[in-house]
Write a protein that holds these residues in place. Structure first.
Motif, mmCIF file in Angstrom:
data_model
loop_
_atom_site.group_PDB
_atom_site.id
_atom_site.type_symbol
_atom_site.label_atom_id
_atom_site.label_comp_id
_atom_site.label_asym_id
_atom_site.label_seq_id
_atom_site.Cartn_x
_atom_site.Cartn_y
_atom_site.Cartn_z
ATOM 1 N N VAL A 1 0.852 -1.189 0.000
ATOM 2 C CA VAL A 1 0.000 0.000 0.000
ATOM 3 C C VAL A 1 0.889 1.242 0.000
ATOM 4 O O VAL A 1 1.713 1.428 0.907
ATOM 5 C CB VAL A 1 -0.944 0.000 1.224
ATOM 6 N N VAL A 2 0.729 2.089 -1.034
ATOM 7 C CA VAL A 2 1.504 3.326 -1.172
ATOM 8 C C VAL A 2 0.520 4.479 -1.348
ATOM 9 O O VAL A 2 -0.310 4.464 -2.267
ATOM 10 C CB VAL A 2 2.460 3.258 -2.380
ATOM 11 N N ALA A 3 0.609 5.463 -0.463
ATOM 12 C CA ALA A 3 -0.320 6.594 -0.527
ATOM 13 C C ALA A 3 0.006 7.479 -1.728
ATOM 14 O O ALA A 3 1.173 7.828 -1.958
ATOM 15 C CB ALA A 3 -0.256 7.402 0.761
ATOM 16 N N ALA A 4 -1.036 7.865 -2.467
ATOM 17 C CA ALA A 4 -0.857 8.681 -3.664
ATOM 18 C C ALA A 4 -0.278 10.053 -3.338
ATOM 19 O O ALA A 4 0.466 10.637 -4.137
ATOM 20 C CB ALA A 4 -2.192 8.825 -4.394
ATOM 21 N N ASP A 5 -0.582 10.573 -2.141
ATOM 22 C CA ASP A 5 -0.123 11.928 -1.803
ATOM 23 C C ASP A 5 1.279 11.958 -1.205
ATOM 24 O O ASP A 5 1.831 13.036 -0.983
ATOM 25 C CB ASP A 5 -1.110 12.598 -0.845
ATOM 26 N N GLU A 6 1.882 10.776 -0.919
ATOM 27 C CA GLU A 6 3.243 10.752 -0.359
ATOM 28 C C GLU A 6 4.217 9.918 -1.182
ATOM 29 O O GLU A 6 5.409 10.186 -1.184
ATOM 30 C CB GLU A 6 3.205 10.203 1.079
ATOM 31 N N GLY A 7 3.722 8.889 -1.848
ATOM 32 C CA GLY A 7 4.597 8.039 -2.652
ATOM 33 C C GLY A 7 5.426 7.102 -1.794
ATOM 34 O O GLY A 7 5.122 6.843 -0.625
ATOM 35 N N LEU B 1 0.799 10.415 -13.331
ATOM 36 C CA LEU B 1 2.172 10.793 -12.989
ATOM 37 C C LEU B 1 2.582 10.169 -11.653
ATOM 38 O O LEU B 1 3.706 9.674 -11.499
ATOM 39 C CB LEU B 1 2.284 12.324 -12.916
ATOM 40 N N VAL B 2 1.637 10.186 -10.694
ATOM 41 C CA VAL B 2 1.906 9.576 -9.381
ATOM 42 C C VAL B 2 2.220 8.087 -9.548
ATOM 43 O O VAL B 2 3.193 7.577 -8.985
ATOM 44 C CB VAL B 2 0.686 9.764 -8.446
ATOM 45 N N LYS B 3 1.415 7.403 -10.348
ATOM 46 C CA LYS B 3 1.631 5.972 -10.589
ATOM 47 C C LYS B 3 2.998 5.732 -11.222
ATOM 48 O O LYS B 3 3.731 4.810 -10.826
ATOM 49 C CB LYS B 3 0.526 5.426 -11.492
ATOM 50 N N GLU B 4 3.350 6.561 -12.192
ATOM 51 C CA GLU B 4 4.641 6.397 -12.894
ATOM 52 C C GLU B 4 5.803 6.562 -11.925
ATOM 53 O O GLU B 4 6.773 5.793 -11.947
ATOM 54 C CB GLU B 4 4.728 7.436 -14.016
ATOM 55 N N GLU B 5 5.708 7.571 -11.027
ATOM 56 C CA GLU B 5 6.797 7.826 -10.073
ATOM 57 C C GLU B 5 6.927 6.661 -9.078
ATOM 58 O O GLU B 5 8.036 6.244 -8.738
ATOM 59 C CB GLU B 5 6.513 9.128 -9.312
ATOM 60 N N ILE B 6 5.782 6.173 -8.619
ATOM 61 C CA ILE B 6 5.812 5.058 -7.653
ATOM 62 C C ILE B 6 6.406 3.808 -8.294
ATOM 63 O O ILE B 6 7.272 3.146 -7.706
ATOM 64 C CB ILE B 6 4.393 4.776 -7.114
ATOM 65 N N LEU C 1 8.416 3.613 -10.742
ATOM 66 C CA LEU C 1 9.847 3.839 -10.993
ATOM 67 C C LEU C 1 10.652 3.493 -9.737
ATOM 68 O O LEU C 1 11.732 2.904 -9.816
ATOM 69 C CB LEU C 1 10.078 5.304 -11.399
ATOM 70 N N GLU C 2 10.107 3.847 -8.574
ATOM 71 C CA GLU C 2 10.767 3.526 -7.297
ATOM 72 C C GLU C 2 10.773 2.015 -7.038
ATOM 73 O O GLU C 2 11.634 1.500 -6.332
ATOM 74 C CB GLU C 2 10.030 4.231 -6.149
ATOM 75 N N LEU C 3 9.791 1.321 -7.609
ATOM 76 C CA LEU C 3 9.680 -0.122 -7.383
ATOM 77 C C LEU C 3 10.361 -0.951 -8.469
ATOM 78 O O LEU C 3 10.215 -2.167 -8.509
ATOM 79 C CB LEU C 3 8.197 -0.522 -7.305
ATOM 80 N N GLU C 4 11.114 -0.279 -9.325
ATOM 81 C CA GLU C 4 11.713 -0.911 -10.503
ATOM 82 C C GLU C 4 12.561 -2.135 -10.159
ATOM 83 O O GLU C 4 12.549 -3.144 -10.862
ATOM 84 C CB GLU C 4 12.578 0.131 -11.244
ATOM 85 N N ASP C 5 13.324 -2.065 -9.064
ATOM 86 C CA ASP C 5 14.238 -3.158 -8.722
ATOM 87 C C ASP C 5 13.678 -4.096 -7.649
ATOM 88 O O ASP C 5 14.425 -4.763 -6.932
ATOM 89 C CB ASP C 5 15.572 -2.579 -8.236
ATOM 90 N N SER C 6 12.363 -4.145 -7.525
ATOM 91 C CA SER C 6 11.752 -4.966 -6.481
ATOM 92 C C SER C 6 10.872 -6.043 -7.101
ATOM 93 O O SER C 6 10.721 -6.129 -8.316
ATOM 94 C CB SER C 6 10.909 -4.093 -5.548
ATOM 95 N N ILE C 7 10.255 -6.864 -6.235
ATOM 96 C CA ILE C 7 9.359 -7.918 -6.711
ATOM 97 C C ILE C 7 8.092 -7.332 -7.335
ATOM 98 O O ILE C 7 7.323 -8.056 -7.968
ATOM 99 C CB ILE C 7 8.966 -8.871 -5.557
ATOM 100 N N PHE C 8 7.894 -6.027 -7.162
ATOM 101 C CA PHE C 8 6.679 -5.385 -7.678
ATOM 102 C C PHE C 8 6.876 -4.770 -9.060
ATOM 103 O O PHE C 8 5.996 -4.079 -9.557
ATOM 104 C CB PHE C 8 6.187 -4.319 -6.695
ATOM 105 N N LYS C 9 8.042 -5.044 -9.654
ATOM 106 C CA LYS C 9 8.327 -4.462 -10.970
ATOM 107 C C LYS C 9 7.239 -4.788 -11.984
ATOM 108 O O LYS C 9 6.810 -3.934 -12.766
ATOM 109 C CB LYS C 9 9.688 -4.984 -11.463
#
Length: 625
Positions: A85-91, A128-133, A135-143
């Protein structure tokens, strides 16, 4: 069979994990007073999500605050899928990243990303929020994980999250329900009028009401008095389910989180583990040889030290490190179990990995040890099969496929070797286990005979009942037959004894018993109560019933009733005498004339003739048979 799964909610504090859980299940998992007051999760919360004829799903909502990382690890250790769970307003936030590392080290492969609180962000910015999140998860199991936008207050996306969870779980294999039962305990409490209750996720196997269990590592014996699954009474709980067990004969103070409830003693209780370790990529402080660490495994958290064999420190490294964990307290684990290592101070996740060998030894520093650990890690098919059989004692090919990750052809090829034994249809064990069990049974028979020298042996049902918690019943039956065929022991009806055993009176009482038998014989047919003879001979009351049974079994005494016992020789002599002086039948008066017995002895004597099928009564006469 019905599949049982547990999913986890993970992520940074205040990103909406508990609200999403409540929206999906209608259960508020923040149940503690402190949680309500502070509006944060402190302990893992649990709720039922879904159930039909094919699948049952539970949810664990784990704390997001860094101070409660232990509770987070304990909560997610037994899950099959995670919703990040990642909040859209904080990332993505610091605890999001730490949770990601922990999930990766615990080997959790299936995940869903839920971007929460979407009503707090302008709709135009959500892409944009989804894209940024992501991108942060790129190297994880959630890629490559599916992503869903949700808002728990307005219920947006809730149905989609539920459907995604069920869709992802549909393709997963359920956990092994056939092996020994194991439940790492994460909660202990008491219920008024019921006693001690423990909760946890069933890692493997199954448990039913009335089952005898062990609490490890303390080896406390108990029973599952009652079971609950999803707060509802249940007769049985299976791997993958959240379960609560009401335990008998154990106090709440004797159990703690991290203890493990099992059905077999053959789980490893250990303080020294050979492990494959991966270090986190953003390590802030150097990891040094024999440095203190906190090891999280299952629901336990114990202090220990890390021991390297090919280096003295680590600042940054990729790939695995073969090393050892030496712990200060005993834990319960097995090959393949996942763990997390954290630095006690300053607090930091160091890394994680899996257990190569739960019973590590002391090794020398150097590459020779690393090569040995590498061989252990790979584990040849034969070694993996033997390891599985040592734990479960006997397994089918299907069970071996599950436990060893080998395919059927490889397993069949290994089982063709002479060291493996088929003891029942599609059930195998090792020759070493057969030898070990044979020795154990022989020792059990010998000990029983030493304690009970006057008995025929030990009852088969008692042998099986005493060993069935550890060994499959079919294997016990096989070894009993094998030992009988080889002459290791002998069988008398349902009783087993060692081949050289003959029931006898204990040596310290044998002279007194001989004297008592002689006294009974001398009194011929006019005997006193047996209790009088036993008392006069100085036979202790504690052994009188068993001694009496033995003397009758050995045909040294013949009971007339429960008070009068004749010498078996005198009884036979009296029967022969009566036969000689009567024809094919006789009456009581005839017998009295021959034997000269009063009614006190005569009636029991004649009734014993009937019971022994020497005579048959017809009216006032008795017919010789």
């Amino acid at each position: 069979m019905k599949k049982h799964f547990t999913i986890g909610m993970a992520g940074h504090i205040d990103h909406g994990k508990t609200s999403l859980t409540k929206a999906l299940t209608n259960v508020d998992t923040d149940r503690l007073k402190e949680e309500k007051e502070r509006q944060i999760s402190i302990e893992p919360g649990f709720a039922p999500l879904y159930e039909n004829e094919e699948m049952q799903v539970s949810v664990i909502d784990v704390p997001g605050h860094e101070r409660f990382i232990r509770q987070m690890i304990a909560g997610v250790a037994g899950i099959d899928l995670v919703v990040l769970v990642v909040a859209a307003d904080e990332g993505v936030m610091p605890q999001t990243k730490e949770h990601l590392q922990i999930l990766d080290f615990l080997g959790i492969k299936k995940g869903i990303v839920a971007i929460s609180k979407i009503d707090k962000v302008e709709a135009d910015f959500l892409a944009l929020v989804k894209e940024e999140i992501m991108l942060e998860l790129e190297d994880s199991i959630f890629k490559m994980a599916p992503v869903v936008m949700v808002d728990s207050l307005s219920q947006k996306g809730i149905d989609e999250v539920r459907e995604l969870i069920l869709s992802e779980l549909a393709g997963l294999e359920s956990r092994d329900t056939k092996g020994p039962f194991r439940l790492p305990i994460d909660q202990v409490f008491t219920v008024k009028g019921q006693g001690t209750v423990v909760r946890g996720t069933v890692y493997e196997g199954s448990v039913e009401e009335g089952k005898s269990l062990l609490i490890l590592p303390h080896h406390i014996e108990t029973k599952a008095r009652q079971l609950q699954v999803h707060h509802k009474p249940a007769k049985q709980a299976f791997a993958g389910q959240r379960a609560a067990l009401n335990l008998s004969s154990v106090a709440k103070e004797e159990i703690q989180r991290g203890d493990v409830l099992v059905s077999s003693e053959h789980f490893n209780v250990t303080k020294c583990l050979d492990v494959s370790l991966r270090i986190t990529g953003d390590l802030e402080h150097m990891v040094k040889q024999r440095m203190p660490i906190k090891c999280h495994i299952g629901t336990s958290e114990v202090m220990g030290r890390i021991v390297f064999f090919d280096r003295n420190e680590i600042s940054s490294v990729t790939g695995e490190i073969l090393c050892q964990l030496r712990l200060e307290e005993e834990i319960v684990t097995k090959r393949g179990d996942r763990f997390i290592l954290r630095r006690p101070s300053p607090p930091e996740t160091i890394g994680g990995g899996w257990v190569i060998d739960p019973q590590g030894d002391k090794y020398r520093f150097g590459m020779k040890t690393i090569e040995e650990l590498a061989r252990k890690k790979e584990g040849k098919p034969e070694e993996r099969i033997i390891s599985a059989m040592v734990e479960s004692k006997g397994l089918s090919i299907t069970e071996l496929m599950t436990r060893t990750s080998l395919d059927e052809a490889e397993i069949i090829q290994v089982l063709d070797q002479p060291e493996f034994v088929s003891y029942a249809r599609d059930q195998y064990t090792t020759g070493r286990e057969i030898e070990s069990l044979t020795e154990g049974m022989y020792d059990r028979l010998s000990e029983y005979q030493l304690a009970n020298p006057m008995r025929k042996g030990i009852n088969k049902a008692e042998i099986i009942q005493g060993l069935h918690a550890v060994f499959p019943k079919a294997l016990l039956e096989f070894v009993l037959r094998l030992g009988e065929e080889k002459g290791t022991w002998k069988r008398n009806g349902q009783f087993f004894a060692t081949a050289d055993f003959t029931p006898s009176v204990p040596k310290n009482w044998s002279k007194r018993v001989e004297g008592m038998l002689q006294a009974i014989k001398q009194d011929r047919l006019q005997v006193r109560y047996l209790e009088n003879y036993l008392h006069d001979a100085g036979i202790p009351e504690t052994i009188r019933p068993e001694l009496t049974y033995f003397l009758v079994e050995q045909k040294l005494l013949m009971p007339l009733d429960d008070r009068f016992y004749l010498s078996a020789d005198m009884f036979s002599e009296a029967v022969d005498n009566l036969k000689e002086h009567t024809e094919g039948s006789f009456e009581v008066s005839d017998a009295k004339a021959v034997l000269g017995l009063s009614r006190k002895y005569m009636i029991p004597f004649l009734e014993r003739l009937d019971m022994e099928k020497v005579t048959r009564r017809e009216g006032n006469k008795r017919i010789w048979l």
